[in-house]
Design an enzyme around this catalytic site. Sequence first.
Site, PDB file in Angstrom:
ATOM      1  N   TYR A  55      23.492  82.776  42.642  1.00  0.00           N
ATOM      2  CA  TYR A  55      24.208  83.743  41.817  1.00  0.00           C
ATOM      3  C   TYR A  55      23.196  84.368  40.861  1.00  0.00           C
ATOM      4  CZ  TYR A  55      28.629  81.913  43.616  1.00  0.00           C
ATOM      5  OH  TYR A  55      29.667  81.538  44.431  1.00  0.00           O
ATOM      6  N   HIS A 130      25.971  75.475  50.577  1.00  0.00           N
ATOM      7  CA  HIS A 130      26.620  76.777  50.470  1.00  0.00           C
ATOM      8  C   HIS A 130      27.129  77.351  51.793  1.00  0.00           C
ATOM      9  CE1 HIS A 130      26.622  80.365  47.453  1.00  0.00           C
ATOM     10  NE2 HIS A 130      27.671  80.417  48.234  1.00  0.00           N
ATOM     11  N   SER A 210      36.720  84.059  46.767  1.00  0.00           N
ATOM     12  CA  SER A 210      37.344  85.383  46.874  1.00  0.00           C
ATOM     13  C   SER A 210      38.864  85.256  46.861  1.00  0.00           C
ATOM     14  CB  SER A 210      36.890  86.095  48.159  1.00  0.00           C
ATOM     15  OG  SER A 210      37.302  87.443  48.166  1.00  0.00           O
ATOM     16  N   PRO A 211      39.427  84.537  45.887  1.00  0.00           N
ATOM     17  CA  PRO A 211      40.869  84.292  45.868  1.00  0.00           C
ATOM     18  C   PRO A 211      41.725  85.546  45.718  1.00  0.00           C
ATOM     19  CG  PRO A 211      39.897  83.651  43.779  1.00  0.00           C
ATOM     20  CD  PRO A 211      38.762  83.927  44.721  1.00  0.00           C
TER      21      PRO A 211
END
Length: 290
Positions: A55, A130, A210-211
């Site tokens: 990130y 990941h 990505s909810p």
Amino acid sequence: METKKLGNTNVTMSAIGLGGMPMSVSGRPPESQSIQVIHRALDLGVTLIDTADSYCQDESDKHHNERLIYKALQQYKGDTSQVILATKGGLMRPKGAWTRNGNPDHLRKTIRESFAAFGGEKPIDLWQYHSPDPDYTIESALAPAKEAVEEGLIKFVGVSNFSVEQIKRARDVVEIVSVQNQYNPWYRQPEFDGVLEYCEKEGLTFLPWSPLGGSNRVGRLKNMKPISQLAKEKKVSVYNIVLAWLMAKSPCVVPIPGASKVSSIEDSVCAAEVKLSADEVTNIDRATAS
């Protein structure tokens, strides 16, 4: 806020977490604003913060989000002893792109760098592989995580973007407590490939990334029925309805919506109080399937 256990452990966490990615990728806000977001999340009872070594903007910026979160925790005036920091390793950011790297030597290195980014004094609460790299077996890629657990660098291990078969293979290497796969009303693969059912049956925490379906979906939510209608009836935001939909799907689901504004995390945590009936969930299923 309601709490849930992390996998089969005795560790508890908030029913909704905070995703740190928007604070560190391209277009990120000023550091002071991000710190305010993290502090506000803590004020509201959030005790799970999800991040990753990748990130960041590119490889020269690696571990940016981890360092940012650690700095925010150091500056926070309240109690942070119950906060769970969940990070990930295994993706690279060459020139801002996203590529996989499951090389065990790389993973050993990045685990130690993440440990240092979090202050280097206590184990990483949750480290997640990941995304499986086809160039390396799951067994070889997770060997460094097992070693790090034994060395005291990591408490718990999770996986991300894994199938049921891959999760089973991972569990043969090291204890797995969580799975983080993409899941939202428009991408329901975890329901169809058995991952969500497997996590519930085996007591693993499922962290949907990505909810809210990404920026394209978020911008259109207010125009989607019955989501907008339910939001109006329950006097909450359309985002609350989507997060509540996720939590209604299984008790093992813990959403981790990203935020780069204080107002965003303030809204997200409200979803923990929203309850949807089976009929309401079905209506959302039908509306988003088309």
